[in-house]
Design an enzyme around this catalytic site. Structure first.
Site, short mmCIF file in Angstrom:
data_model
loop_
_atom_site.label_atom_id
_atom_site.label_comp_id
_atom_site.label_asym_id
_atom_site.label_seq_id
_atom_site.Cartn_x
_atom_site.Cartn_y
_atom_site.Cartn_z
N PHE A 11 42.30 33.93 -90.79
CA PHE A 11 42.54 34.17 -89.35
C PHE A 11 43.01 32.90 -88.65
O PHE A 11 44.11 32.84 -88.09
CB PHE A 11 41.25 34.74 -88.73
CG PHE A 11 41.18 34.62 -87.24
CD1 PHE A 11 42.16 35.17 -86.43
CD2 PHE A 11 40.10 33.97 -86.64
CE1 PHE A 11 42.09 35.06 -85.05
CE2 PHE A 11 40.02 33.87 -85.26
CZ PHE A 11 41.02 34.40 -84.46
N ILE A 12 42.22 31.85 -88.71
CA ILE A 12 42.60 30.61 -88.01
C ILE A 12 43.76 29.93 -88.75
O ILE A 12 44.72 29.46 -88.15
CB ILE A 12 41.40 29.65 -87.89
CG1 ILE A 12 40.27 30.33 -87.11
CG2 ILE A 12 41.80 28.34 -87.20
CD1 ILE A 12 38.97 29.55 -87.05
N ASP A 31 45.62 29.50 -100.77
CA ASP A 31 44.62 30.48 -100.34
C ASP A 31 44.32 31.41 -101.51
O ASP A 31 45.25 31.83 -102.21
CB ASP A 31 45.16 31.29 -99.15
CG ASP A 31 44.06 31.99 -98.36
OD1 ASP A 31 43.94 31.73 -97.16
OD2 ASP A 31 43.31 32.79 -98.96
N GLY A 36 41.20 35.86 -96.65
CA GLY A 36 42.52 35.83 -96.01
C GLY A 36 43.35 37.00 -96.51
O GLY A 36 42.93 37.73 -97.41
N LEU A 76 40.90 24.21 -94.37
CA LEU A 76 40.17 25.31 -93.73
C LEU A 76 39.53 26.24 -94.76
O LEU A 76 38.72 27.08 -94.41
CB LEU A 76 41.11 26.14 -92.84
CG LEU A 76 41.42 25.62 -91.43
CD1 LEU A 76 42.23 24.34 -91.47
CD2 LEU A 76 42.18 26.67 -90.64
N TYR A 149 24.77 28.68 -96.23
CA TYR A 149 26.08 28.44 -95.62
C TYR A 149 26.05 27.15 -94.79
O TYR A 149 26.89 26.27 -94.95
CB TYR A 149 26.48 29.64 -94.77
CG TYR A 149 27.80 29.48 -94.06
CD1 TYR A 149 28.94 29.13 -94.77
CD2 TYR A 149 27.91 29.68 -92.69
CE1 TYR A 149 30.16 28.98 -94.11
CE2 TYR A 149 29.12 29.53 -92.03
CZ TYR A 149 30.24 29.19 -92.75
OH TYR A 149 31.45 29.04 -92.10
N LYS A 153 28.12 23.50 -95.62
CA LYS A 153 29.03 22.84 -94.69
C LYS A 153 28.48 21.47 -94.28
O LYS A 153 29.24 20.53 -94.07
CB LYS A 153 29.30 23.73 -93.46
CG LYS A 153 29.99 25.04 -93.78
CD LYS A 153 31.29 24.90 -94.59
CE LYS A 153 32.44 24.41 -93.77
NZ LYS A 153 33.70 24.36 -94.58
#
Ligand code: UDP
Length: 325
Positions: A11-12, A31, A36, A76, A149, A153
């Site tokens: 999306f981003i 990707d 995605g 990303l 998660y 990160k």
């Protein structure tokens, strides 16, 4: 310039690729299409400046080669969102940690600057909103899988800082708060596309819990503007920044706004957390960023308010384009 965008079909990522291409740059997308979709990038794949590699960031030799050929890396790619992490815990941990390490290592090797996207999830159960970048990370126990998660990160951030310090890597870390807008799929549980889809279909809007939990929603275009401003600011390197809106709204209010702006007859229903979340899941009460560090350095302020964002999202769904799944 030639950019590598990992996660460029998401999306981003796909919004970012579109912006870079429209500004005349060359873009390589990496990707694995796990969340995605080709639908997100199909309109610009025919452009000669764009090349796509459908592969994972776990493929270290490919990452090495693509980083070598780039001037700047937007990293990303990640297994994103708590739902996905609950469904695929091993893959999520490995992709987010090993994959990011591959990117950091290659950028170090070839002396390429990068922007790494992290998440507001890492503030965990901290309740001292608004969160400044140096706020504590307060997470739950390891038997509650949703916290993995946030941990992956956070580990990505630790790694990035370590490469910056030990290896002089030029890296900017961005903690994205709730980022929404046209093209976001309702498939992974994100609230705004779900509400809009439900409202347009005349189905009940499903508020989880009592609807008093709050979020701040930033339009994807504003998030990209913030990222671009940071990428072109020398002082941003070696630093972490919150990127988000400060317009706080309860999820209950959001449901009413979506209902109003779609003129939908749908009812709003409140579902008990134990019916919608797996055992042991904990939802965040409030999530509000302090963006003074970002604003102080770049002058960034979001251009679109919540009403604009919801309006844009509704227009997207009404246009008949299907969000990528
Ligand atoms: N939520 C909701 N109904 C839905 C989907 C989500 O009430 O159909 C709630 C969810 O419980 C959370 C908030 O909306 O409190 C934001 O959820 P989202 O997954 O969009 O973002 P995050 O929780 O990661 O901030």
């Amino acid at each position: 310039m030639r950019f590598l965008v990992t996660g460029g079909c998401g999306f981003i990522g796909s919004h970012l690729v579109a912006r870079l291409v429209n500004n005349g740059h060359y873009v390589t997308i990496l990707d694995d299409l796990s969340t995605g979709s080709l639908d997100n990038v199909v309109s610009f794949l025919t452009r000669p400046q764009v090349e796509l590699f459908i592969d994972t960031i776990l493929n270290a030799s490919l990452v090495e080669e693509l980083v070598r050929r780039s001037d700047f890396v937007y990293h990303l790619a990640a297994v994103v969102g708590v739902k996905k992490v609950l469904d695929n815990p091993i893959e999520s941990i490995l992709v987010n940690v090993h994959g990011t390490n591959n990117v950091l290592k290659s950028c170090t090797h070839w002396h390429r600057p990068l922007l790494l996207t992290s998440t507001s999830e890492i503030y965990g159960k901290n309740t001292a909103v608004p969160f400044t970048e140096d706020a504590d990370i307060i997470i739950g126990t390891t038997t509650k899988r949703r916290w993995s998660y946030a941990c992956t990160k956070a580990l990505d951030e630790f790694l990035a800082f370590a490469y910056a310090e030990e290896e002089k890597l030029k890296v900017i870390i961005v903690r994205l708060f709730n980022t929404v807008g046209p093209g976001q799929s309702p498939h992974y549980g994100m609230v705004l596309p779900r509400f809009v889809k439900q409202a347009l279909a005349g189905q009940p809007l499903t508020v989880f819990g009592d609807g008093q939990q709050t979020r701040c929603f930033l339009h994807v275009d504003d998030a990209l503007t913030a990222m671009e401003k940071l990428a072109s600011s020398a002082k941003a390197y070696g630093e972490v920044f919150n990127v988000g809106s400060q317009e706080e709204v309860t999820i209950g209010q959001l449901a009413h706004l979506v209902k109003e702006l779609t003129c939908s007859p749908s009812e709003i229903i409140f579902l008990p957390p134990e019916k919608v979340y797996p055992v042991g899941f904990e939802d965040m009460g409030r999530r509000v960023p302090d963006i003074s560090k970002l604003t102080g350095l770049t002058g960034f302020q979001p251009k679109k308010n919540l009403r604009d964002i919801v309006t844009d999202t509704i227009a997207y769904f009404r246009s008949g384009k299907s969000p990528a799944l």
